[in-house]
Motif scaffolding. Structure first.
Motif, PDB file in Angstrom:
ATOM      1  N   LEU A 137     -27.262 -65.826 -91.607  1.00 43.73           N
ATOM      2  CA  LEU A 137     -25.992 -66.550 -91.671  1.00 43.73           C
ATOM      3  C   LEU A 137     -24.800 -65.618 -91.542  1.00 43.73           C
ATOM      4  N   LYS A 138     -24.921 -64.379 -92.049  1.00 41.27           N
ATOM      5  CA  LYS A 138     -23.786 -63.467 -91.986  1.00 41.27           C
ATOM      6  C   LYS A 138     -23.498 -63.007 -90.564  1.00 41.27           C
ATOM      7  N   ARG A 203     -22.913 -70.460 -95.377  1.00 47.44           N
ATOM      8  CA  ARG A 203     -22.306 -69.288 -94.720  1.00 47.44           C
ATOM      9  C   ARG A 203     -21.144 -68.723 -95.525  1.00 47.44           C
ATOM     10  N   ILE A 209     -15.716 -68.038 -92.051  1.00 46.33           N
ATOM     11  CA  ILE A 209     -16.160 -68.067 -90.668  1.00 46.33           C
ATOM     12  C   ILE A 209     -14.934 -67.934 -89.766  1.00 46.33           C
TER      13      ILE A 209
END
Length: 255
Positions: A137-138, A203, A209
């Motif tokens: 997710l990173k 996330r 994001i």
């Protein structure tokens, strides 16, 4: 649709859902047989699993409706020109072609399983060669949602780092026209907006994001930036970059 964390319990509601049973993943679709790329670790929390809807996958990825419309048009033209035999041949070939495309879509859906954990997105895919894709997710810097009606939709991911995943390896689970930097895409998933929000909540533990979810535009990406939908997304603008590439990176390997 804003996927970055906001104040209040509503923003974290989906991330607080109880995890799914790990054992159930091996009873639903393609198996990983304990492979670390395709199997959540014991300490990972499984938030969601899903697979494409066959009918929508046939229309959106395999373009069965366009192929059927083209063959139908040929049949109509043949009838108008008085060539009945050609019309029957075109109609028959059209039925066979659409049937084959739906069969491919059914096979693709049967051999696909998307798994979201609190650390990564796992894609078990592959009709001919079973492949497992691991997306931490990173490493997701942007996500794009395209709703296709009745709650179904596609979710594509822009990834940090160099190009590691090929279009042929991912197809049809890849965003169209992005060949230089292929973007893995969840195809024709049900309740797509809720799934997208779950991805955003998971996330968020690695930072904001870069770009909120916005509608996918299926056109050649000549540096086009996608605008966020709604007033909330417009106000958010461009957010802080995600963390640098560290730890476990992107992985994809045939079974």
């Amino acid at each position: 649709m804003d996927l970055n964390p906001t104040a209040g319990a509503a923003a974290t509601e989906t991330s607080l859902l109880p995890g799914l049973d790990h054992a159930s993943l091996e009873n639903d679709g393609p198996k990983a047989f304990g492979d670390r790329i395709g199997t959540p670790a014991p300490e990972e929390k499984v938030l969601w699993k899903g697979r494409p809807a066959v009918g929508l996958l046939a229309r959106s990825a395999f373009h069965a409706h366009k192929a059927g419309a083209y063959m139908a048009a040929l049949a109509v033209i043949a009838v108008l020109t008085g060539n009945t035999t050609a019309a029957l041949v075109a109609a028959g070939l059209g039925l066979v072609l659409v049937g084959l495309l739906y069969l491919l879509a059914w096979t693709s859906a049967r051999t696909t399983l998307y798994i979201l954990t609190d650390a990564r997105m796992i894609m078990r895919i592959g009709m001919a060669i079973e492949t497992r894709i691991n997306l931490p997710l990173k490493q997701i810097t942007a996500a794009n949602l395209r709703l296709r009606g009745k709650g179904y939709g596609d979710i594509a991911f822009a990834l940090a780092g160099e190009r590691l995943l090929g279009t042929l390896l991912l197809w049809p689970h890849v965003r169209p026209w992005h060949y230089a930097m292929p973007q893995p895409m969840l195809r024709a998933v049900p309740d797509a907006a809720r799934v997208a929000q779950m991805i955003g909540d998971a996330r968020a533990q690695y930072g904001a994001i870069e770009r909120n979810l916005s509608e996918i535009k299926e056109a050649a990406p000549a540096g086009v930036q996608h605008a966020g939908q709604g007033a909330g997304a417009a106000a958010a603008g461009r957010l802080a970059p995600v963390m640098g590439r560290t730890g476990q990176g992107l992985e994809g390997a045939p079974a």
